[in-house]
Scaffold this motif. Structure first.
Motif, PDB file in Angstrom:
ATOM      1  N   ARG A   1       0.850  -1.182   0.000  1.00 13.01           N
ATOM      2  CA  ARG A   1       0.000   0.000   0.000  1.00 13.01           C
ATOM      3  C   ARG A   1       0.887   1.233   0.000  1.00 13.01           C
ATOM      4  O   ARG A   1       1.975   1.226   0.596  1.00 13.01           O
ATOM      5  CB  ARG A   1      -0.916   0.029   1.220  1.00 13.01           C
ATOM      6  CG  ARG A   1      -1.884   1.221   1.241  1.00 13.01           C
ATOM      7  CD  ARG A   1      -2.747   1.231   2.475  1.00 13.01           C
ATOM      8  NE  ARG A   1      -3.555   2.437   2.544  1.00 13.01           N
ATOM      9  CZ  ARG A   1      -4.351   2.767   3.555  1.00 13.01           C
ATOM     10  NH1 ARG A   1      -4.438   1.940   4.605  1.00 13.01           N
ATOM     11  NH2 ARG A   1      -5.047   3.879   3.539  1.00 13.01           N
ATOM     12  N   GLU A   2       0.431   2.291  -0.700  1.00 18.91           N
ATOM     13  CA  GLU A   2       1.160   3.563  -0.746  1.00 18.91           C
ATOM     14  C   GLU A   2       0.482   4.568   0.176  1.00 18.91           C
ATOM     15  O   GLU A   2      -0.748   4.600   0.294  1.00 18.91           O
ATOM     16  CB  GLU A   2       1.201   4.101  -2.180  1.00 18.91           C
ATOM     17  CG  GLU A   2       1.939   3.185  -3.148  1.00 18.91           C
ATOM     18  CD  GLU A   2       1.893   3.674  -4.584  1.00 18.91           C
ATOM     19  OE1 GLU A   2       2.919   3.642  -5.255  1.00 18.91           O
ATOM     20  OE2 GLU A   2       0.786   4.107  -5.010  1.00 18.91           O
ATOM     21  N   PHE A   3       1.307   5.429   0.827  1.00 15.49           N
ATOM     22  CA  PHE A   3       0.796   6.457   1.728  1.00 15.49           C
ATOM     23  C   PHE A   3       1.466   7.789   1.400  1.00 15.49           C
ATOM     24  O   PHE A   3       2.650   7.837   1.032  1.00 15.49           O
ATOM     25  CB  PHE A   3       1.121   6.118   3.190  1.00 15.49           C
ATOM     26  CG  PHE A   3       0.440   4.882   3.716  1.00 15.49           C
ATOM     27  CD1 PHE A   3      -0.814   4.962   4.298  1.00 15.49           C
ATOM     28  CD2 PHE A   3       1.063   3.643   3.624  1.00 15.49           C
ATOM     29  CE1 PHE A   3      -1.433   3.824   4.793  1.00 15.49           C
ATOM     30  CE2 PHE A   3       0.455   2.508   4.109  1.00 15.49           C
ATOM     31  CZ  PHE A   3      -0.802   2.591   4.689  1.00 15.49           C
ATOM     32  N   ASP A   4       0.706   8.839   1.566  1.00 17.18           N
ATOM     33  CA  ASP A   4       1.291  10.179   1.483  1.00 17.18           C
ATOM     34  C   ASP A   4       1.930  10.555   2.811  1.00 17.18           C
ATOM     35  O   ASP A   4       2.970  11.235   2.849  1.00 17.18           O
ATOM     36  CB  ASP A   4       0.223  11.207   1.104  1.00 17.18           C
ATOM     37  CG  ASP A   4      -0.311  10.993  -0.306  1.00 17.18           C
ATOM     38  OD1 ASP A   4       0.494  10.545  -1.170  1.00 17.18           O
ATOM     39  OD2 ASP A   4      -1.507  11.226  -0.539  1.00 17.18           O
ATOM     40  N   LEU A   5       1.268  10.122   3.910  1.00 18.83           N
ATOM     41  CA  LEU A   5       1.767  10.397   5.255  1.00 18.83           C
ATOM     42  C   LEU A   5       1.964   9.079   5.994  1.00 18.83           C
ATOM     43  O   LEU A   5       1.289   8.091   5.721  1.00 18.83           O
ATOM     44  CB  LEU A   5       0.772  11.275   6.031  1.00 18.83           C
ATOM     45  CG  LEU A   5       0.467  12.652   5.443  1.00 18.83           C
ATOM     46  CD1 LEU A   5      -0.648  13.338   6.239  1.00 18.83           C
ATOM     47  CD2 LEU A   5       1.713  13.525   5.430  1.00 18.83           C
ATOM     48  N   LEU A   6       2.872   9.081   6.926  1.00 19.55           N
ATOM     49  CA  LEU A   6       3.094   7.878   7.717  1.00 19.55           C
ATOM     50  C   LEU A   6       1.836   7.512   8.489  1.00 19.55           C
ATOM     51  O   LEU A   6       1.212   8.374   9.110  1.00 19.55           O
ATOM     52  CB  LEU A   6       4.252   8.094   8.703  1.00 19.55           C
ATOM     53  CG  LEU A   6       5.670   7.937   8.153  1.00 19.55           C
ATOM     54  CD1 LEU A   6       6.685   8.355   9.220  1.00 19.55           C
ATOM     55  CD2 LEU A   6       5.920   6.495   7.732  1.00 19.55           C
ATOM     56  N   PRO A   7       1.436   6.251   8.460  1.00 20.50           N
ATOM     57  CA  PRO A   7       0.238   5.845   9.217  1.00 20.50           C
ATOM     58  C   PRO A   7       0.490   5.981  10.715  1.00 20.50           C
ATOM     59  O   PRO A   7       1.617   5.816  11.196  1.00 20.50           O
ATOM     60  CB  PRO A   7       0.036   4.384   8.812  1.00 20.50           C
ATOM     61  CG  PRO A   7       1.374   3.926   8.328  1.00 20.50           C
ATOM     62  CD  PRO A   7       2.020   5.125   7.711  1.00 20.50           C
ATOM     63  N   SER A   8      -0.562   6.266  11.445  1.00 23.15           N
ATOM     64  CA  SER A   8      -0.431   6.510  12.884  1.00 23.15           C
ATOM     65  C   SER A   8      -0.456   5.235  13.714  1.00 23.15           C
ATOM     66  O   SER A   8      -0.058   5.242  14.877  1.00 23.15           O
ATOM     67  CB  SER A   8      -1.545   7.447  13.356  1.00 23.15           C
ATOM     68  OG  SER A   8      -2.818   6.861  13.075  1.00 23.15           O
ATOM     69  N   SER A   9      -0.950   4.147  13.149  1.00 25.73           N
ATOM     70  CA  SER A   9      -1.049   2.900  13.914  1.00 25.73           C
ATOM     71  C   SER A   9      -1.017   1.714  12.966  1.00 25.73           C
ATOM     72  O   SER A   9      -1.180   1.872  11.749  1.00 25.73           O
ATOM     73  CB  SER A   9      -2.342   2.861  14.722  1.00 25.73           C
ATOM     74  OG  SER A   9      -3.474   2.785  13.856  1.00 25.73           O
TER      75      SER A   9
END
Length: 861
Positions: free
Chosen positions: A469-477
């Motif tokens: 999966r790609e994210f723009d921001l680091l996931p919080s959990s």
């Protein structure tokens, strides 16, 4: 301890992230000493030696010697002085022998203990290496991961989701979390003796050995305990019952004899003979030796026991609940296949997932991750690719979640790669990556992907699914990170069966031992492996862990009687299954290697940790399988059965001489026949000639037919009715008749007319020596016969227990010394009899052997 910053910590202990140099480590080791904890105060050698002369049996014999000396002083004509000295000599010899044997057993256990050293990963001079835990010094940088034992007190300087079991210090079994120094977490210290149950940590050692918290507030519990199991307690109970009964009988006979007008010293002599004849002086030492020798034989085969009491449970094992990987299989993973939607060759996405969602390197890592790394490296430059997409954080593998994930810095954001159980990973995916782009996963696509998985799993492959999966921001959990994933594909690995696993499983079945395979693998993979190994005959014998959750205990117990493979089993379910098996009356051996296996290992009758497993598993287990080999477990069970049989052999042998020792006193007391076996000669048999052959029976190697017998019950008594009958009603009775017959014939042949005989009469002394020799030779035959209660000597072999023949040699040497060596013959009252009667003595041996072979033949047919 007061708060300290990271820079202050490095300054105080003169270290850094790179660790200290090897030269500095050596200098500090000279300064601080080895990282070993204070040993429990042990009984001194002097006190141990004294205890051999002051235990219950020894005190009885001391009392007998004192009374003998007192009677000799009052009535010099009673001939009790030599008897008193004979008893003292026997006490001394028995005490020295017992001390030596206890000392030897302890040394054997220490040798076993040294075979299980604790090793740790450290950074020294910027290089990661493995060193012995005892070599740690303050300032060392230690690397810890799940399942590791904390080897010293350390400050945590890096941490990821660290949870620690501190029950060794606090008594609380619930793990506590810890984090790096300066993180604001309340706990940044890890103490020696505790365990990492989850996560990874890096820390600076600040206290070792006796200066650690564990070393100052608690004594080290040794990893190998001799322990007192059911067997030891039963033997001690048997010994005390026999001794107490003997004492009561002897005391009662003194009273009866006194009331009947017998001379006091003669009555005492009779009671003393009965007492000594019935007391099993050598029983406990022989049991200990048999267990210790069994432990040594197991160690030579790669099976280390953490205590002698474990051996008795091994011999009663009726169910083995084993892992698959490394025990049934070789734990040599190799990628053999892969499957992606619309792609024949592994895509760059699959290769990235295999090498990035992976903590292994060329030297370190578990077999699965090493296999994935090898697979990826054959297509791409692993080091270069990892440098392009550096890992920022990870979510370690979780037994409950059945997956792990890593997060990396990408070109335009962040990338998450996830791998784990196919059904779990697919359940987290909304889309599938194909050569044509992304496609939504609907019911039809989900079924298609699972069918691809089933084809791979049906070949016995271990199948792992990958997603991203790609994210723009680091996931919080973790929960936010691991959802709405894109499925990439499957990678299948083969872990070959061990070459002799089928034969080992077949041997278990032949021995009445059921084999259960408890694995985290998919049911299809588990079924294929189970059938190839011979554990099950069809897929219908496989139970899914998810199905277990829906069943009551009664239904699971019914399953346990028929189904022998359990797939997708969690550690909690493993513990529950072991508990149910024990409730069903089974004696359960369980294998495990991880921290989560520790509860099941403790609950089992015999917990067996893998030699390649975690420190937690090894510390929780009763035994360690050094080669991780299922066949070695079978060898351990065989040795356990052999030890139990050896103890029964010795007891039968010991009891078989009691009746011929007691009969002369009964005839002397009731019908006035001259005493055929004076007290010194009874002592010479029990604590002289019988000792070495008896000990040799405790070292009898396993017989060929041992593993075709059904497992014995843990509640089964050593002294069964059959043992009593064979010892007293058959072997003992025959020996008594033959020895007393020789005694009577000798007296008659030399002119005895039935009248009283002087204690110093040469003919009488010759006759008693003949009786003594007859019993000794009968015991040679009894020892040979006791090697098997059923099989003929011609079947098991006459010469394959070299220890027994060595014992017989010592026995015969001692017999000759007692007869022909004047200082001993004077003390024990022996005189050489007419040489022609040696033929009669030899005939006793032949007669006992022939009678016992006949009894065995009748029993077999």
């Amino acid at each position: 301890m007061k708060a300290i910053t990271l820079s202050e910590l490095f300054s105080v202990y003169t270290t850094s992230e790179e660790g200290i140099s090897d030269e500095e480590a050596e200098r500090r080791q000279r300064q601080y000493g080895l990282n070993t904890l204070p040993k429990i105060a042990t009984i001194s050698l002097y006190n141990r030696l004294v205890s051999q002369f002051t235990h219950f049996f020894a005190l009885l014999l001391w009392a007998a010697a004192a009374i003998s000396f007192a009677i000799a002083w009052i009535d010099p004509a009673s001939n009790m002085l030599p008897i008193g000295w004979a008893i003292v000599i026997v006490i001394v010899l028995n005490g020295v022998f017992g001390f030596y044997q206890e000392f030897r057993t302890e040394k054997s256990l220490e040798a076993l203990r040294s075979m299980l050293p604790i090793k740790v990963r450290v950074h020294r001079g910027g290089i990661e290496r493995i060193v012995m835990a005892e070599e740690l010094v303050p300032g060392d940088i230690v690397l810890l991961s799940e399942g590791d034992k904390v080897p010293a007190d350390i400050y945590v300087i890096r941490a990821f989701d660290v949870w620690v079991n501190e029950s060794a210090l606090t008594g609380e079994s619930e793990p506590v979390s810890a984090d790096a120094l300066g993180s604001g977490h309340t706990k940044s210290l890890l103490y020696s003796g505790t365990y990492i149950v989850k996560g990874e940590a890096r820390g600076v050692v600040y206290a070792t050995g006796k200066e650690s918290r564990y070393g100052t507030i608690a004594a080290l519990t040794q990893s190998v305990e001799s322990g007192e199991g059911h067997l030891h307690k039963e033997i001690a109970h048997i010994s005390k019952i026999i001794a107490f009964t003997s004492f009561v009988i002897a005391a009662g006979l003194i009273v009866i004899g006194g009331a009947g007008g017998f001379e006091l010293w003669k009555t005492f002599l009779f009671a003393l003979g009965v007492l000594v004849a019935l007391i099993p002086e050598g029983l406990l030492p022989t049991v200990t030796l048999a267990l210790a020798f069994g432990a040594q034989r197991m160690a030579s085969k790669g099976f280390l026991v953490n205590g002698l009491s474990v051996i008795e449970n091994l011999g009663a094992v009726s169910v083995i609940a084993t892992d698959k990987t490394g025990t049934i299989t070789q734990n040599k993973m190799e990628v053999t296949a892969w499957k992606e939607e619309g792609s024949e060759e592994p895509s760059s996405l699959l290769l990235d997932a295999a090498l990035l969602c992976n903590r292994a390197d060329e030297q370190n890592g578990d077999p699965v991750e090493r296999a994935l790394l090898t697979f990826a490296s054959s297509y791409t430059d692993v080091v270069h690719r990892r440098s392009e997409l550096p890992m920022l954080s990870d979510y370690p593998f979780d037994y409950h979640l059945k997956r792990m994930s890593t997060i990396h810095k990408g070109e335009d954001g962040f990338l998450l790669y996830c791998k784990g159980a196919p059904e779990v990973i697919l359940g987290l995916c909304d889309e599938v990556m194909t050569s044509e782009g992304k496609h939504k996963i609907d019911d039809m696509m989900h079924q298609k992907l699972m069918e691809q998985h089933d084809v791979l799993a049906s070949s016995g492959y271990r199948v792992i699914a990958f997603a991203m999966r790609e994210f723009d921001l680091l996931p919080s959990s973790r929960q936010d990170a691991e959802n709405a994933l894109q499925f990439i594909g499957f990678i299948a690995m083969v872990d070959p069966l061990r070459e002799d696993i089928e034969e080992a499983v077949r041997l278990c079945h032949k021995a009445g031992i059921r084999v259960l395979m408890l694995t985290g693998d998919h049911p299809i993979t588990a079924a294929t492996i189970g059938m190839k190994a011979g554990i099950i005959a069809s897929e219908t014998e496989v139970t899914n862990g998810e199905y277990l959750e829906k069943l009551p205990s009664s239904a699971i117990k019914r399953l346990l009687r028929h189904n022998h493979v359990f797939a997708r089993v969690s550690p909690e379910q493993k513990l529950f299954l072991v508990t149910l098996l024990k409730e069903m009356g089974e004696t359960v051996a369980v294998t495990g290697d991880g921290v989560n296996d520790a509860p099941a290992l403790k609950r089992a009758d015999v917990g067996i940790a893998m030699g390649s497993g975690t420190d937690v598993a090894k510390q929780s287990a009763d035994a360690v399988l050094m080669d991780d080999h299922f066949a070695t477990i079978v060898k351990g069970i065989e040795e356990g059965r052999a030890v139990y049989e050896n103890i029964r052999r010795f007891i039968t042998y010991m009891l078989s001489s009691n009746l011929p020792e007691a009969v002369p006193y009964v005839l002397f007391f009731w019908i006035g026949l001259p005493l055929a076996l004076p007290v010194p000669l009874v002592l010479a048999i029990d604590l002289g000639t019988d000792i070495m052959p008896g000990l040799a029976l405790g070292l009898e190697p396993p017989h060929k037919g041992l593993m075709i017998q059904k497992p014995r019950s843990k509640k089964e008594r050593i002294l069964t009715a059959g043992v009593y009958f064979r010892a007293f009603g058959f072997l003992g009775l025959i020996t008594a008749i033959l020895s007393m017959g020789l005694f009577w014939c000798y007296l008659k042949a030399h002119g005895w007319n039935g009248g009283p005989l002087s204690w110093n009469d040469p003919i009488y002394l010759q006759a008693t020596t003949l009786t003594f020799s007859a019993i000794v030779f009968a015991q040679i035959a009894n020892g040979l016969s006791c090697r098997s209660a059923r099989e003929s000597l011609f079947t098991i072999g006459w010469w394959n227990n070299r220890y027994y023949w060595g014992g017989v040699g010592v026995e015969l040497g001692l017999l000759l010394l007692l007869i022909f060596f004047t200082p001993l013959s004077t003390v024990f009252g022996t005189v050489a009899f007419d040489p022609i009667y040696w033929w009669g003595v030899v005939a006793v041996t032949v007669t006992v052997l022939a009678a016992e072979e006949g009894r065995k033949w009748i029993k077999r047919f």
